[in-house]
Design an enzyme around this catalytic site. Structure first.
Site, PDB file in Angstrom:
ATOM      1  CB  CYS A 211      -4.580  10.212   2.415  1.00 53.74           C
ATOM      2  SG  CYS A 211      -5.007   8.966   3.642  1.00 53.74           S
TER       3      CYS A 211
ATOM      4  CG  HIS B 240      -3.393   2.683   4.527  1.00 54.56           C
ATOM      5  ND1 HIS B 240      -4.137   3.459   3.663  1.00 54.56           N
ATOM      6  CD2 HIS B 240      -3.161   1.527   3.881  1.00 54.56           C
ATOM      7  CE1 HIS B 240      -4.351   2.792   2.548  1.00 54.56           C
ATOM      8  NE2 HIS B 240      -3.776   1.616   2.656  1.00 54.56           N
TER       9      HIS B 240
ATOM     10  CD  GLU C 194      -3.103  -1.001   0.293  1.00 55.11           C
ATOM     11  OE1 GLU C 194      -3.652   0.112   0.258  1.00 55.11           O
ATOM     12  OE2 GLU C 194      -3.497  -1.972  -0.383  1.00 55.11           O
TER      13      GLU C 194
END
Length: 444
Positions: A368, A250, A174
């Site tokens: 992000c 995450h 990721e």
């Protein structure tokens, strides 16, 4: 020679929408199918980029993916003209259609993992696009992401690009959302912390049962090998499975680091004490470990406000600043914690709040939205300068958004073939503004 940590923010694309595709991401699911505002979202992102540029930080722009992804639909058997493909998929397979319209590429923390030249065996900055195999809608990104990164960081004397890891859940990767680099100075050798949610080849190890652990230990180790990192420059830390079950999909939802500071929640990791001791021992620099106790801020409150999905940056005067979403300011609990934090004897001296609600509603905060790249003067000079934020680029991109983006977008609008035409016209012009060349499939 000066050293920098540049932030490359994802530019929100012209088909920005709320599809609610990300199981395990509470914010994404809670706003599914809402009417979005692509123009507002893009301008919010640009405003944040410009603000960081004005703060003296190196700020760059990362181009979005082309959506809807008609090419993915054709691979899945939908045939005819673009308009026919869109119409058939929208009616026959709405879930698949929603996935190929995903706006998630705006969160460039998932675009790739980046290792600084001071850490790598060959002395170059290394990039590995994330394969994002856990979510179909994001697994469509890595090939184009790789082309965009290669167009931005071209010079092979300074930059090394790798193909994304195999497209398999065993190597689920990721990107930088699960990677943090620690150092005394951005130009000095550092320690790179890889955070993973599970072991792919050992089912006896701890793992969440409800929500998926998207990053595997094996993927993290593979990226470290590709980048030429040594055992002395890496630490592998496992996420606490219990916080993944609470919507921490995450690591950057529960922890953020910069230089010699790690700001994290008490429940973020497994074996926390031992792993942080290993990190400090390898870095050989006194660390500031700032742990937020559960009794002061719950995991639920941290996830709701994205308290840790913030940027922790160092200004030219050495002061560290937290770049937080306004949701943190609106929370009495989190705002009170931040007010207390900046009064303490830590490098973090200030919190600045930014409105990024269009991103927050889709499940991503300030952290992000950016990919961090540590560079020296020569490396920064070798970057495609058309992608570096400036007053002129800010004005040009705002005008570009005004010319091409819709004010509102509903789920039904995504099947409008005219929207695809508008989007391609916008992206074609964008590649000229950012001097990227032909990175999109429709251009090749």
């Amino acid at each position: 020679m000066k050293h920098y940590e540049a932030n490359f923010d994802g530019l929100v694309g012209p088909t920005h929408n709320y599809a609610g595709l990300s199981y395990g991401n509470v914010a994404s699911l809670s706003n599914a199918r809402s009417v979005s505002s692509p123009r507002s979202a893009a301008k919010q992102g640009l405003k944040k980029m410009k603000a960081l540029h004005d703060m003296g930080l190196v700020q760059g722009v990362l181009a979005p993916q082309e959506r809807p992804d008609v090419y993915a639909l054709r691979r899945l058997g939908f045939q005819g003209t673009d308009a026919q493909v869109l119409s058939t998929a929208y009616k026959a397979s709405p879930a698949i259609f929603q996935a190929v319209c995903s706006a998630s590429s705006m969160w460039t923390a998932n675009a790739a993992t980046v290792s600084a030249s001071a850490d790598t065996a060959d002395g170059r900055v290394h990039f590995t696009p994330a394969n994002l195999t856990n979510k179909f809608h994001r697994s469509l990104e890595p090939e184009v992401t790789g082309r965009i990164l290669q167009a931005m960081f071209k010079n092979p004397d300074y930059f090394q690009h790798h193909t994304h890891l195999p497209d398999n859940e065993h190597f689920g990767d990721e990107g930088a959302a699960n990677h943090t680099r620690f150092c005394q100075d951005y130009g000095l050798e550092g320690v790179e912390m890889f955070v993973y949610g599970r072991y792919a080849f050992d089912g006896s190890k701890p793992a969440p049962k409800k929500y998926p652990a998207r990053q595997t230990r094996e993927a993290s180790e593979a990226v470290a090998r590709l980048h030429g990192l040594t055992d002395a420059s890496t630490v592998f830390v496992q996420q606490n499975p219990e916080v993944i079950e609470q919507g921490v999909f995450h690591n950057d939802v529960i922890a953020v680091g910069n230089q010699n500071v790690l700001f994290y929640h008490q429940e973020a990791f497994l074996n926390t004490e031992a792993k942080l001791a290993e990190l400090e021992q390898k870095l050989q620099v006194p660390m500031h470990f700032i742990e937020v106790p559960t009794e002061q801020v719950s995991v639920a409150e941290a996830v709701k406000t994205y308290m840790f999905n913030t940027q922790l940056v160092t200004l030219e005067n050495g002061r560290m600043v937290i770049i937080a979403p306004t949701e943190c300011e609106e929370s009495a609990i989190v705002r009170s914690y931040f007010e207390e934090l900046v009064s303490k004897d830590t490098p973090i001296k200030e919190v600045r709040y930014f409105d990024v609600k269009q991103s927050m509603r889709n499940g991503g905060g300030p952290a992000c939205l950016r990919l961090r790249v540590a560079m020296n003067d020569a490396e920064l000079g070798a970057v495609n300068q058309a992608c570096i934020m400036s007053d002129a680029l800010f004005e040009r991109l705002n005008s570009w958004v005004d010319s091409h983006y819709r004010d509102e977008l509903s789920t039904a609008d995504l099947a409008d073939p005219q929207l695809l035409v508008e989007s391609r016209e916008a992206l074609d012009e964008l590649t000229q503004i950012l001097q990227l060349g032909s990175v999109y499939p429709f251009q090749r």
